[in-house]
Write an enzyme that holds these catalytic residues in place. Structure first.
Site, PDB file in Angstrom:
ATOM      1  NE  ARG A  72     -13.868  37.117 -64.430  1.00 18.05           N
ATOM      2  CZ  ARG A  72     -13.396  36.966 -65.665  1.00 18.05           C
ATOM      3  NH1 ARG A  72     -13.499  37.965 -66.531  1.00 18.05           N
ATOM      4  NH2 ARG A  72     -12.839  35.835 -66.030  1.00 18.05           N
ATOM      5  CG  HIS A  76      -9.283  37.933 -62.232  1.00 23.28           C
ATOM      6  ND1 HIS A  76      -9.316  37.263 -63.440  1.00 23.28           N
ATOM      7  CD2 HIS A  76     -10.290  37.404 -61.494  1.00 23.28           C
ATOM      8  CE1 HIS A  76     -10.298  36.374 -63.419  1.00 23.28           C
ATOM      9  NE2 HIS A  76     -10.908  36.449 -62.248  1.00 23.28           N
ATOM     10  CB  VAL A  80      -1.944  37.502 -60.079  1.00 25.55           C
ATOM     11  CG1 VAL A  80      -0.658  37.040 -60.766  1.00 25.55           C
ATOM     12  CG2 VAL A  80      -3.090  36.553 -60.417  1.00 25.55           C
ATOM     13  N   GLY A  82      -0.407  40.276 -55.630  1.00 25.97           N
ATOM     14  CA  GLY A  82      -0.989  41.311 -54.802  1.00 25.97           C
ATOM     15  C   GLY A  82      -1.652  42.408 -55.614  1.00 25.97           C
ATOM     16  CG  ASN A 103      -6.535  37.765 -65.961  1.00 28.70           C
ATOM     17  OD1 ASN A 103      -7.482  37.771 -65.176  1.00 28.70           O
ATOM     18  ND2 ASN A 103      -5.271  37.703 -65.564  1.00 28.70           N
ATOM     19  CG  HIS A 202     -19.827  34.711 -58.857  1.00 25.05           C
ATOM     20  ND1 HIS A 202     -19.488  33.374 -58.814  1.00 25.05           N
ATOM     21  CD2 HIS A 202     -18.707  35.351 -59.283  1.00 25.05           C
ATOM     22  CE1 HIS A 202     -18.232  33.223 -59.182  1.00 25.05           C
ATOM     23  NE2 HIS A 202     -17.739  34.407 -59.489  1.00 25.05           N
TER      24      HIS A 202
END
Length: 340
Positions: A72, A76, A80, A82, A103, A202
């Protein structure tokens, strides 16, 4: 620390072009990947990948939940600014990415710091934090198989800007519809196949009840607590209701979590797609994949384990190429939480 600009909307014509580019495999990710290659540190720090794997595997052996955390974190980070490790930067004014709501449940920063310290001792100023994040995701997920599940190209450099606003604007929300998700991925140079395949992440980890309890209680807003989202499997909905009862009294409770793949939440496999086909996707962003015919066809194919693993290693490789900094761009941070 400089604050980044808020990402705004785009015209329908620009979005249409992005969709065409993504569908044809051309876009931000592939266009920015020229400086990446397998074994980038072969001469400058030959033991780099072994050091990362050793530290990560030791921690995952004691806490199998870290695999989902690192996967994750990588997602994330890349979505954002790259794949530049901007998600690791601290800000005393709470404007950095890690302070944004999506986050605040990230974890594993201490392990990244430990890896960085070991690399700085072995090869000072050589290995980027951005590459550590990419390798930690691969190594943590691969731990259960004791072999690398996908190839990680290295050579990324670290960014110097981190913006909570940009995190909010770019990280897909669990409540996202199919069109929103596809547009979000298209902006990053990723296509429909990548959207569906990467959703398979997931299969490990947990979901916070407050992010999906609106599907379980009073779904249509008619003050009927037993009113559920009709796209949910009734038995699965009943299970989730039992796990998320606290959210019926306090919808803002963000402490109660449920495994995203009950009975198999620590095993990285294709079971997510088996669940999804049975209408047991936890989030709206999961269930919405079945509302598009092409996406649903991909879900069907990914119920084959071999197809899933082959597709995942290709899609996550493309994700790891998003807007990377290479060459003389960016820097090699001495500490992952601060710019030099």
């Amino acid at each position: 620390m400089a604050k980044g600009l808020m990402i705004t909307g785009m015209s329908s014509s620009v979005l249409a072009l992005l969709l065409v580019l993504a569908a044809s495999g051309i876009g931000t990710a592939s266009a920015q990947a020229a400086g990446l290659k397998k074994g980038f540190y072969k001469k400058s720090c030959p033991q780099a990948e072994d050091i990362v794997q050793k530290v990560v595997w030791r921690h995952v052996a004691g806490n199998r939940e870290l695999a989902a955390k690192f996967l994750r974190m990588f997602f994330h980070d890349c979505f954002v600014r790259g794949c530049d490790a901007s998600v690791l930067l601290d800000s005393p004014t709470n404007t950095a990415e890690k302070n944004a709501v999506p986050n605040q449940s990230l974890a594993g920063f201490n392990v990244i710091d430990e890896v960085k310290a070991a690399l700085e001792q072995a090869c000072p100023g050589v290995v980027s934090c951005a590459d550590i994040v990419a390798l930690a995701a691969r190594d943590s997920v691969s731990f259960q198989y004791k072999r690398n599940l996908w190839e990680v190209e290295t050579g990324r450099r670290d960014g110097t800007v981190s913006s909570a606003q940009q995190a909010l604007a770019n990280i897909p929300a669990p409540s996202s519809t199919f069109d929103i998700l596809l547009a979000n991925f298209s902006r990053k140079g990723l296509g429909l196949q990548d959207l569906v395949v990467l959703s398979g992440g997931h299969t490990i980890g947990v979901g916070h009840c407050n992010l999906f309890s609106s599907r379980l209680f009073n779904f249509t807003g008619k003050n009927n607590p037993s009113d559920i989202d009709p796209s949910l499997n009734p038995s699965y909905a009943k299970f989730l209701q039992g796990q998320c009862r606290l959210n019926l009294q306090n919808p803002n409770d963000n402490t109660t979590v449920v495994p995203m793949d009950p009975g198999s939440s620590l095993s990285f496999d294709n079971h997510y797609f088996v669940n999804l086909k049975a209408h047991q996707g936890m989030f709206t962003s999961d269930a919405t994949l079945l509302t598009n015919g092409r996406a649903a066809n991909i879900v069907d194919k990914l119920q084959d384990p071999g197809v899933f693993f082959d597709a995942f290693k290709n899609s996550i490789k493309r994700m790891g190429q998003i807007e990377v900094l290479t060459g003389t761009n960016g820097q090699i941070r001495k500490k992952c939480s601060a710019v030099n």
